[in-house]
Design a protein around this motif. Structure first.
Motif, PDB file in Angstrom:
ATOM      1  N   UNK A 113       0.829  -1.200   0.000  1.00 41.46           N
ATOM      2  CA  UNK A 113       0.000   0.000   0.000  1.00 41.46           C
ATOM      3  C   UNK A 113       0.869   1.258   0.000  1.00 41.46           C
ATOM      4  N   UNK A 114       1.887   1.297   0.891  1.00 43.64           N
ATOM      5  CA  UNK A 114       2.797   2.453   0.926  1.00 43.64           C
ATOM      6  C   UNK A 114       3.532   2.589  -0.399  1.00 43.64           C
ATOM      7  N   UNK A 115       4.011   1.480  -0.937  1.00 45.81           N
ATOM      8  CA  UNK A 115       4.783   1.519  -2.182  1.00 45.81           C
ATOM      9  C   UNK A 115       3.929   2.033  -3.343  1.00 45.81           C
ATOM     10  N   UNK A 116       2.671   1.580  -3.414  1.00 42.46           N
ATOM     11  CA  UNK A 116       1.772   2.055  -4.454  1.00 42.46           C
ATOM     12  C   UNK A 116       1.533   3.552  -4.348  1.00 42.46           C
ATOM     13  N   UNK A 117       1.431   4.044  -3.116  1.00 44.07           N
ATOM     14  CA  UNK A 117       1.275   5.478  -2.901  1.00 44.07           C
ATOM     15  C   UNK A 117       2.525   6.229  -3.351  1.00 44.07           C
ATOM     16  N   UNK A 118       3.697   5.729  -2.977  1.00 40.83           N
ATOM     17  CA  UNK A 118       4.954   6.397  -3.327  1.00 40.83           C
ATOM     18  C   UNK A 118       5.174   6.457  -4.831  1.00 40.83           C
ATOM     19  N   UNK A 119       4.675   5.461  -5.549  1.00 42.09           N
ATOM     20  CA  UNK A 119       4.852   5.417  -6.997  1.00 42.09           C
ATOM     21  C   UNK A 119       4.088   6.519  -7.717  1.00 42.09           C
ATOM     22  N   UNK A 128      12.068   4.691  -3.235  1.00 42.55           N
ATOM     23  CA  UNK A 128      11.457   3.361  -3.274  1.00 42.55           C
ATOM     24  C   UNK A 128      12.531   2.282  -3.283  1.00 42.55           C
ATOM     25  N   UNK A 129      13.590   2.483  -4.072  1.00 38.90           N
ATOM     26  CA  UNK A 129      14.684   1.504  -4.105  1.00 38.90           C
ATOM     27  C   UNK A 129      15.335   1.371  -2.728  1.00 38.90           C
ATOM     28  N   UNK A 184      12.858  -0.429  -0.443  1.00 34.74           N
ATOM     29  CA  UNK A 184      12.816  -1.851  -0.819  1.00 34.74           C
ATOM     30  C   UNK A 184      14.000  -2.607  -0.196  1.00 34.74           C
ATOM     31  N   UNK A 185      15.157  -1.961  -0.215  1.00 32.14           N
ATOM     32  CA  UNK A 185      16.345  -2.580   0.357  1.00 32.14           C
ATOM     33  C   UNK A 185      16.165  -2.822   1.850  1.00 32.14           C
ATOM     34  N   UNK A 186      15.613  -1.825   2.559  1.00 29.79           N
ATOM     35  CA  UNK A 186      15.363  -1.987   3.993  1.00 29.79           C
ATOM     36  C   UNK A 186      14.349  -3.101   4.235  1.00 29.79           C
ATOM     37  N   UNK A 187      13.289  -3.128   3.441  1.00 33.53           N
ATOM     38  CA  UNK A 187      12.262  -4.164   3.595  1.00 33.53           C
ATOM     39  C   UNK A 187      12.863  -5.555   3.412  1.00 33.53           C
ATOM     40  N   UNK A 188      13.684  -5.715   2.388  1.00 31.43           N
ATOM     41  CA  UNK A 188      14.302  -7.023   2.123  1.00 31.43           C
ATOM     42  C   UNK A 188      15.275  -7.417   3.221  1.00 31.43           C
ATOM     43  N   UNK A 189      15.995  -6.430   3.768  1.00 33.85           N
ATOM     44  CA  UNK A 189      16.923  -6.731   4.862  1.00 33.85           C
ATOM     45  C   UNK A 189      16.174  -7.209   6.106  1.00 33.85           C
ATOM     46  N   UNK A 190      15.006  -6.622   6.344  1.00 32.59           N
ATOM     47  CA  UNK A 190      14.233  -6.970   7.539  1.00 32.59           C
ATOM     48  C   UNK A 190      13.447  -8.263   7.379  1.00 32.59           C
ATOM     49  N   UNK A 191      12.953  -8.502   6.153  1.00 34.13           N
ATOM     50  CA  UNK A 191      11.979  -9.587   5.994  1.00 34.13           C
ATOM     51  C   UNK A 191      12.312 -10.613   4.916  1.00 34.13           C
TER      52      UNK A 191
END
Length: 357
Positions: free
Chosen positions: A327-333, A341-342, A345-352
């Motif tokens: 939802x956040x990513x769609x808003x940011x786009x 966003x990049x 995305x990197x933080x999200x992948x590091x966490x999850x």
């Protein structure tokens, strides 16, 4: 217009459109969207025909009453008390709004009133702001100008019941329909405030400031104006004229029992406009840039780290985290946010990333 809306000639009165079985059934289908897995929806669906027939009977005979609200707080983007109605009341709200309120009220709304209407929303609001800024630049050949940015203090909590009823009566004369509307309006204690969780409250709120929209566009002559619920802006080349507009607006909303909050201000156009989650600004070359607001940039990082802790405690499933981030990513786009966003995305992948495997 939604599927449930039927031609007025099919009914003797406006009120019949609300309790017609076909419209109640379509309202039930709208109410269950995204909620079919919840206990209340399941219980209602098990005895669907009986439940709908009972609602029809109660509405037709005016024995229908509202169930108590479920009250809870949400804290994003700010703390708000939400009063959610019962499932059977959600069905009635959908039938009322889809078959009566929306088709009648939206005829009087200006085009640049963006909230809670089919075919409008944040995308239209952002695209119209971009269009306005391009037009302003073509007219003035520069980014010099001013913007009056306004916000109503605790808007929903300060809507006056009596004034709202008077506004509705300018559009609706059916006594039975007004009986139902008055019941919904008076379902909260006191003479002011409407529940944020009601579907009807969204349309009530749009109507409440509809006169202000027309006043700003037609009496004050502002061409570049947009409103999303209680958040609105005026763009003009003359700062002194906007000061006069501000006084006029303060006076107008004061008669509605409202006041502008401390965020209301006049600022240089080249500094940009905070609207619908983005900071949009006009450059000296005429280009329009749209960036996420600072709160959204820092907020998503804090939220993801908080989600990580809750997930490790078993309190938050990965599916909920994925849904929130998408939802956040769609808003940011919607903005010029490629690098942000990049990075996120990197933080999200590091966490999850381990959870996704």
């Amino acid at each position: 217009m939604r599927q449930g809306v039927e031609i007025m000639q099919e009914y003797e009165t406006l009120y019949e459109r609300i309790y017609a079985f076909k419209n109640l059934y379509n309202a039930y289908k709208e109410a269950r969207k995204g909620k079919r897995w919840k206990d209340a929806a399941i219980k209602f669906e098990i005895n669907l025909m009986e439940a709908l027939l009972l609602l029809k009977y109660q509405l037709q005979n005016k024995t229908y009453t509202l169930a108590p609200y479920n009250r809870f707080y949400v804290y994003e983007p700010k703390e708000r008390l939400v009063m959610s109605n019962s499932y059977k009341d959600k069905v009635v709200q959908h039938s009322l709004c889809d078959n009566v309120l929306e088709p009648i009220l939206i005829k009087s709304f200006i085009y640049d009133n963006y909230a809670s209407q089919v075919g409008k929303g944040t995308d239209l609001g952002l695209s119209r702001l971009t269009e306005f800024l391009h037009k302003y630049y073509r007219q003035h050949k520069s980014a010099d100008g001013w913007v009056l940015k306004c916000d109503i203090r605790k808007f929903f909590y300060n809507i006056n019941h009596g004034i709202l009823k008077s506004l509705l009566r300018k559009h609706i004369s059916c006594e039975n329909t007004l009986w139902l509307l008055d019941m919904i309006i008076d379902s909260t204690e006191g003479e002011v405030g409407i529940p944020i969780g009601n579907q009807s409250s969204q349309l009530f709120a749009l109507l409440y400031l509809n006169g202000l929209d027309h006043y700003i566009k037609e009496k004050l002559g502002i061409k570049f104006y947009g409103r999303y619920m209680d958040d609105f802006y005026l763009i003009h080349e003359d700062k002194e004229f906007l000061k006069k507009c501000l006084n006029e607006i303060r006076s107008y909303v004061g008669k509605l029992g409202l006041e502008l909050n401390e965020k209301t201000q006049i600022s240089p156009l080249r500094n940009g406009i905070d609207f619908l989650g983005f900071h949009t600004y006009l450059t000296d070359s005429g280009k329009v840039i749209r960036k996420l607001r600072r709160q959204s940039k820092t907020g998503i990082c804090r939220r993801l780290k908080k989600f990580k802790g809750l997930h490790e405690q078993g309190r938050l499933p990965m599916t909920r985290i994925e849904c929130s981030y998408r939802s956040w990513r769609g808003h940011a786009e919607r903005g010029n946010c490629y690098h942000l966003i990049r990075k996120t995305d990197k933080l999200y992948n590091e966490l999850f990333k381990k959870e996704d495997k």
